[in-house]
Design a protein around this motif. Structure first.
Motif, PDB file in Angstrom:
ATOM      1  N   SER A 303       0.846  -1.200   0.000  1.00 29.36           N
ATOM      2  CA  SER A 303       0.000   0.000   0.000  1.00 29.36           C
ATOM      3  C   SER A 303       0.876   1.242   0.000  1.00 29.36           C
ATOM      4  CB  SER A 303      -0.914   0.012   1.235  1.00 29.36           C
ATOM      5  OG  SER A 303      -1.737  -1.134   1.267  1.00 29.36           O
ATOM      6  N   GLU A 304       0.467   2.240  -0.759  1.00 26.73           N
ATOM      7  CA  GLU A 304       1.177   3.519  -0.769  1.00 26.73           C
ATOM      8  C   GLU A 304       0.659   4.389   0.358  1.00 26.73           C
ATOM      9  OE1 GLU A 304       0.613   5.110  -4.628  1.00 26.73           O
ATOM     10  OE2 GLU A 304       1.825   3.581  -5.635  1.00 26.73           O
ATOM     11  N   VAL A 305       1.576   4.903   1.146  1.00 27.45           N
ATOM     12  CA  VAL A 305       1.190   5.685   2.318  1.00 27.45           C
ATOM     13  C   VAL A 305       0.918   7.132   1.924  1.00 27.45           C
ATOM     14  CG1 VAL A 305       2.364   4.257   4.013  1.00 27.45           C
ATOM     15  CG2 VAL A 305       3.630   6.026   2.831  1.00 27.45           C
ATOM     16  N   ARG A 306       0.204   7.827   2.771  1.00 26.61           N
ATOM     17  CA  ARG A 306      -0.261   9.180   2.488  1.00 26.61           C
ATOM     18  C   ARG A 306       0.781  10.206   2.930  1.00 26.61           C
ATOM     19  NH1 ARG A 306      -6.136   9.809   4.412  1.00 26.61           N
ATOM     20  NH2 ARG A 306      -6.335   8.370   2.661  1.00 26.61           N
ATOM     21  N   LEU A 307       1.532  10.726   1.986  1.00 32.52           N
ATOM     22  CA  LEU A 307       2.525  11.775   2.242  1.00 32.52           C
ATOM     23  C   LEU A 307       1.845  13.133   2.106  1.00 32.52           C
ATOM     24  CD1 LEU A 307       5.460  12.659   2.733  1.00 32.52           C
ATOM     25  CD2 LEU A 307       5.826  12.504   0.268  1.00 32.52           C
ATOM     26  N   VAL A 308       1.795  13.874   3.192  1.00 31.47           N
ATOM     27  CA  VAL A 308       1.066  15.145   3.233  1.00 31.47           C
ATOM     28  C   VAL A 308       1.967  16.324   2.900  1.00 31.47           C
ATOM     29  CG1 VAL A 308      -0.301  16.687   4.691  1.00 31.47           C
ATOM     30  CG2 VAL A 308      -0.545  14.210   4.918  1.00 31.47           C
ATOM     31  N   SER A 309       3.177  16.361   3.453  1.00 33.33           N
ATOM     32  CA  SER A 309       4.045  17.515   3.234  1.00 33.33           C
ATOM     33  C   SER A 309       5.495  17.121   3.411  1.00 33.33           C
ATOM     34  CB  SER A 309       3.690  18.657   4.201  1.00 33.33           C
ATOM     35  OG  SER A 309       3.958  18.280   5.540  1.00 33.33           O
ATOM     36  N   ALA A 310       6.376  18.011   2.957  1.00 29.58           N
ATOM     37  CA  ALA A 310       7.818  17.822   3.111  1.00 29.58           C
ATOM     38  C   ALA A 310       8.434  19.155   3.501  1.00 29.58           C
ATOM     39  CB  ALA A 310       8.433  17.294   1.826  1.00 29.58           C
ATOM     40  N   ARG A 311       9.202  19.172   4.573  1.00 33.07           N
ATOM     41  CA  ARG A 311       9.890  20.386   5.025  1.00 33.07           C
ATOM     42  C   ARG A 311      11.346  20.356   4.560  1.00 33.07           C
ATOM     43  NH1 ARG A 311       9.433  22.542  11.006  1.00 33.07           N
ATOM     44  NH2 ARG A 311       9.704  20.382  11.660  1.00 33.07           N
ATOM     45  N   THR A 317      18.384  18.912   4.287  1.00 35.19           N
ATOM     46  CA  THR A 317      17.659  17.873   5.010  1.00 35.19           C
ATOM     47  C   THR A 317      16.168  18.045   4.765  1.00 35.19           C
ATOM     48  OG1 THR A 317      19.354  17.700   6.717  1.00 35.19           O
ATOM     49  CG2 THR A 317      17.156  16.932   7.298  1.00 35.19           C
ATOM     50  N   VAL A 318      15.459  16.925   4.669  1.00 35.01           N
ATOM     51  CA  VAL A 318      14.030  16.957   4.414  1.00 35.01           C
ATOM     52  C   VAL A 318      13.317  16.157   5.501  1.00 35.01           C
ATOM     53  CG1 VAL A 318      12.177  16.377   2.797  1.00 35.01           C
ATOM     54  CG2 VAL A 318      14.388  17.135   1.931  1.00 35.01           C
ATOM     55  N   GLU A 319      12.245  16.725   6.027  1.00 39.00           N
ATOM     56  CA  GLU A 319      11.373  15.995   6.940  1.00 39.00           C
ATOM     57  C   GLU A 319      10.090  15.650   6.195  1.00 39.00           C
ATOM     58  OE1 GLU A 319       9.921  16.411  11.535  1.00 39.00           O
ATOM     59  OE2 GLU A 319       9.269  17.986  10.156  1.00 39.00           O
ATOM     60  N   LEU A 320       9.820  14.356   6.029  1.00 38.67           N
ATOM     61  CA  LEU A 320       8.618  13.886   5.355  1.00 38.67           C
ATOM     62  C   LEU A 320       7.531  13.659   6.388  1.00 38.67           C
ATOM     63  CD1 LEU A 320      10.197  11.256   2.917  1.00 38.67           C
ATOM     64  CD2 LEU A 320       9.732  13.678   2.493  1.00 38.67           C
ATOM     65  N   ASN A 321       6.367  14.261   6.158  1.00 38.74           N
ATOM     66  CA  ASN A 321       5.248  14.168   7.087  1.00 38.74           C
ATOM     67  C   ASN A 321       4.126  13.345   6.460  1.00 38.74           C
ATOM     68  OD1 ASN A 321       6.291  16.106   9.188  1.00 38.74           O
ATOM     69  ND2 ASN A 321       6.230  17.481   7.421  1.00 38.74           N
ATOM     70  N   PHE A 322       3.784  12.228   7.120  1.00 36.83           N
ATOM     71  CA  PHE A 322       2.740  11.334   6.642  1.00 36.83           C
ATOM     72  C   PHE A 322       1.527  11.413   7.562  1.00 36.83           C
ATOM     73  CE2 PHE A 322       6.842   9.545   5.521  1.00 36.83           C
ATOM     74  CZ  PHE A 322       6.698   9.206   4.195  1.00 36.83           C
ATOM     75  N   SER A 323       0.383  11.028   7.035  1.00 40.56           N
ATOM     76  CA  SER A 323      -0.780  10.817   7.882  1.00 40.56           C
ATOM     77  C   SER A 323      -0.611   9.507   8.630  1.00 40.56           C
ATOM     78  CB  SER A 323      -2.056  10.776   7.041  1.00 40.56           C
ATOM     79  OG  SER A 323      -2.328  12.029   6.464  1.00 40.56           O
ATOM     80  N   LYS A 324      -1.070   9.476   9.865  1.00 42.85           N
ATOM     81  CA  LYS A 324      -0.902   8.298  10.711  1.00 42.85           C
ATOM     82  C   LYS A 324      -2.243   7.856  11.279  1.00 42.85           C
ATOM     83  CE  LYS A 324       0.517   8.526  15.064  1.00 42.85           C
ATOM     84  NZ  LYS A 324      -0.338   7.624  15.864  1.00 42.85           N
ATOM     85  N   ASN A 325      -2.449   6.571  11.321  1.00 44.90           N
ATOM     86  CA  ASN A 325      -3.618   6.039  11.996  1.00 44.90           C
ATOM     87  C   ASN A 325      -3.472   6.256  13.493  1.00 44.90           C
ATOM     88  OD1 ASN A 325      -5.449   4.022  13.279  1.00 44.90           O
ATOM     89  ND2 ASN A 325      -5.873   3.510  11.150  1.00 44.90           N
ATOM     90  N   PRO A 326      -4.487   6.832  14.163  1.00 49.59           N
ATOM     91  CA  PRO A 326      -4.350   7.096  15.606  1.00 49.59           C
ATOM     92  C   PRO A 326      -4.051   5.849  16.424  1.00 49.59           C
ATOM     93  CG  PRO A 326      -6.252   8.245  14.689  1.00 49.59           C
ATOM     94  CD  PRO A 326      -5.758   7.327  13.625  1.00 49.59           C
ATOM     95  N   GLY A 327      -4.377   4.677  15.911  1.00 50.48           N
ATOM     96  CA  GLY A 327      -4.121   3.447  16.650  1.00 50.48           C
ATOM     97  C   GLY A 327      -2.685   2.969  16.597  1.00 50.48           C
TER      98      GLY A 327
END
Length: 760
Positions: A303-311, A317-327
């Motif tokens: 499954s391809e994960v949901r990449l929301v943004s990159a700093r 240097t890059v910080e990749l921000n993904f959506s996460k399941n609260p569980g």
């Protein structure tokens, strides 16, 4: 607590019995007394002669792995209970015993286990050697006896341990206080020893056949017992794999190492055909657990994960921000493996998780530093102004089980360069605990000592605060945090302003089919893993019993003389694969279906979003601090230019408060800190052995200067960059001697520089 102790004690007893059987295996007592008795009691029509090896060598480790799953499940549930500093004699065994050498930093406990393993290895080798010499009839048979009885059997003993360190979701290693990422070094050395012994085993037989005019044996694939040709094919794959595992090849030609390392599957498959399934049961536990772990990773990566943004930080240097399941729950200093199909469809690379499970329930972030070809291509892809979406697959996260370093009154974290990334999640966790008063307690003093090459790297400290709504809720006043940053290659605080572009954020638009980052087996992953191991192994035994009783036994009568050894091995391997794939797939998709509702609550942001964030507060004194957390963090930081941290002085000056010391960075820095903590000069320093081998295996090396011309009146140098495709530069200084001046200049990689020394 009593139940935990009972589980660990039972696991230790079973492990001790398993090791004892390995120690007794080469002796006459085992061969003449124990083995006949065991075979007479286990040689049934359902399992045949194979039953003995399953009972003695396979079942104990499978049982321990299930015990480990139960132990880890309940330990995670009790993780918030308080703990205290161990001031007993047991604390000594956690101190570093070695900090130099091929094994790296090793505690006294690890050293004892290592020496016991070496002793067992030497014991087995010596006993086999003695037995083989007594069985030599003439000079030529020595090669066959030595190769088969010594190198082959002892190599199988090493191979039995080979796959445990690389099983990322292992329940065996954490049960005994280890972790896969900290045990990679043992996998490396076990691999070298195993392949060396197997190579001696193979070459010994080749020499024996050559001097006895039996070269036809090389092409022999007999129906029963050992297949020579299968062993030779296995050894060819093993030698190719082995040749690319050495450090020089692994660092400079990582892709070659990565792709050839996948030959392990063919190496093990033909090894199975070579020795047969009955003998393969000796090493089956490690292979079985690794196969299960590898298949679960395969399911998660589809499954391809949901990449929301990159700093983007100024130091690339890059910080990749993904959506996460609260569980999804994960620990501090976790790592995740990432694959970007647009860059490479096969390569996976490990990166440190920077987000905090408690502070950011809906966000999962990793830090990627531009340090190689793959990361360079990723940075270029994310820098494209037309980029709207990036396909990313993710495996993990894999985290440290132990958080014992939180029990100390004071905590010191020492980092160098990219080594600061594992501590980002620690700082965020401490901020959360200090605000909520949750967990086993927060150290009253926290000190972060970090060394960077340039002032642009100082923006890494911006990542200490989460990039989310939680940022504005952080109250740093509750945490006694002090930051000491050292910029080693610059002496001017304003030098970085020439390159300053600020921190930029790229907002992406994922597809509705992209999934948030989710645990591979859900919230109760350890119990689920234990159920899969138990169900799949029992099913394999049932299928094996049916196969033997109603198909093989009528032909073979438990003699191993008529039914094809190769066919039996392939059928049982097929049964193992079917059982693992069936139960793992059923559990995986059952858990994923239960998480569908939670995943739908994660919304994709399509509204207009700022494309950049304010620049780092380290770069300009005239910059307006936009939030209270940034202002507090700015006040907690002290930056020194043109200097390196005097670690020995800083650590020994600490008072008598019990202090935990974590270190992440170059090997020299780690060794220095370990040496200081184990020197006995300060009894209050407790070195916590935390390994980030997965994340540091592709780290770049420092540029190397070499002298290019020996002419007495001229000095010529050229700068080479040890990392291909990675431009670098260094400051080169030449002094004319006493009373003279010094000439310094910064030169890019690949440049040649010459001076002429003129009289006067």
């Amino acid at each position: 607590m009593v139940a935990f102790t009972a589980i660990k004690l039972l696991a230790w007893l079973v492990l001790a019995g398993w090791v004892l059987m390995w120690a007794m295996r080469p002796t006459y007592t085992y061969k003449k007394v124990w083995q006949p008795k065991l075979q007479s009691e286990t040689n049934s029509t359902y399992f045949g002669p194979q039953g003995t090896n399953i009972l003695i060598y396979t079942f104990p480790i499978v049982f321990i792995s299930v015990l480990g799953c139960v132990y880890l499940h309940f330990k995670d549930k009790r993780a918030t209970q308080s703990s205290s500093v161990d001031k007993s004699g047991l604390a000594f065994w956690r101190r570093p015993a070695l900090w130099k050498g091929p094994l790296g930093i090793v505690s006294w406990t690890q050293l004892c286990f290592f020496l016991m393993f070496v002793a067992l290895l030497v014991w087995s080798f010596a006993v086999y050697l003695k037995i083989n010499f007594t069985e030599i009839d003439n000079g030529t048979s020595m090669y066959a006896n030595m190769s088969r009885g010594t190198s082959g059997y002892v190599g199988a003993f090493c191979c039995a341990f080979l796959f445990f360190p690389v099983t990322r979701g292992s329940s065996v290693l954490p049960l005994f206080g280890l972790s896969p990422e900290a045990s990679i070094k043992y996998h490396v050395w076990l691999g070298h020893i195993t392949l060396l012994l197997f190579a001696l085993h193979s070459f010994g037989f080749v020499i024996y056949w050559a001097i006895t005019d039996q070269a036809w044996q090389l092409l022999k694939w007999q129906k029963v017992y050992v297949s020579n040709m299968a062993g030779e094919i296995s050894m060819v794959f093993g030698l190719i794999l082995w040749a690319t595992t050495f450090q020089r090849v692994r660092r400079h030609k990582f892709e070659l190492f990565f792709y050839t390392h996948q030959l392990y599957a063919l190496f093990m498959f033909f090894f199975l055909l070579h020795v047969g399934i009955s003998y393969f049961c000796l090493i089956l536990p490690g292979v079985y657990l690794f196969m299960l772990d590898r298949y679960l990773r395969f399911l998660q990566s589809q499954s391809e994960v949901r990449l929301v943004s990159a700093r983007h930080l100024p130091n690339e240097t890059v910080e990749l921000n993904f959506s996460k399941n609260p569980g999804l729950n994960y620990g501090m200093m976790s790592t995740a493996f990432i694959k970007v199909p647009s860059i490479s469809k096969l390569q996976w690379h490990p990166f440190t998780v920077s987000s905090n499970n408690n502070m950011e329930p809906d966000t999962f972030s990793v830090v990627v530093m531009k340090q190689g070809t793959w990361t360079q291509k990723l940075s270029q892809t994310l820098s494209s102004p037309s980029l709207e979406r990036l396909e990313v697959a993710l495996e993990g996260p894999y985290g440290h089980i132990s958080t014992d370093f939180l029990r100390y009154e004071s905590l010191v974290m020492v980092s160098g360069g990219s080594g600061i990334t594992p501590f980002i999640s620690v700082i965020r966790e401490l901020l959360f605990r200090s605000a909520t008063k949750e967990g086993p307690g927060t150290p009253t003093r926290v000190r972060l000592v970090c060394a960077f090459k340039t002032s642009a790297d100082l923006t890494m400290l911006d990542l200490l605060l989460p990039f989310s709504s939680a940022r504005n809720e952080v109250d740093l006043s509750r945490l006694n945090l002090k930051i000491e940053a050292f910029v080693t290659r610059e002496t001017d605080p304003n030098a970085g302003n020439l390159k300053k572009n600020g921190i930029q954020t790229l907002w992406l638009k994922p597809l509705p089919t992209d999934v948030p980052v989710t645990a591979v087996l859900g919230e109760n992953s350890w119990l689920c893993l234990g159920a899969i191991i138990s169900a799949s192994f029992v099913s394999f035994l049932l299928l094996l019993g049916i196969l033997n009783r109603y198909y093989i036994y009528p032909i073979d009568k438990n003699t191993d003389k008529y039914y094809s050894t190769t066919a039996k091995a392939v059928l049982q391997l097929l049964f193992i694969c079917v059982c693992i794939a069936g139960f793992a797939s059923a559990a995986f998709y059952w858990v994923r279906r239960g998480l569908t509702t939670a995943a739908k609550r994660v919304q994709i942001t399509d509204s207009a979003t700022p494309t950049s964030s304010p620049a780092s507060w380290f770069y300009g004194a005239d910059r307006e601090l936009e939030s209270h957390p940034h202002q507090a963090l700015f006040q907690a930081a002290k930056v020194q230019y043109g200097a390196r941290p005097e670690l020995k002085k800083m650590l020994l000056e600490l008072d008598d408060v019990e202090t935990g010391v974590l270190v992440s960075g170059p090997s020299g820095m780690r060794r220095e800190v370990a040496k200081i903590c184990s020197s006995g000069l300060a009894q209050n320093l407790h070195f916590e052995s935390v390994s980030f081998t997965w994340c540091q295996k592709n780290a770049t090396q420092a540029p190397q200067w070499r002298r290019a011309a020996p002419h007495p009146s001229a000095l010529s140098f050229s700068l080479s960059s040890p990392t291909p495709g990675r431009p670098s530069s260094s400051l080169l200084c030449v002094s004319s001697g006493a009373g003279g001046g010094t000439l310094c200049m910064r030169v890019a990689a690949g440049s040649d520089v010459s001076w002429s020394l003129l009289p006067g």
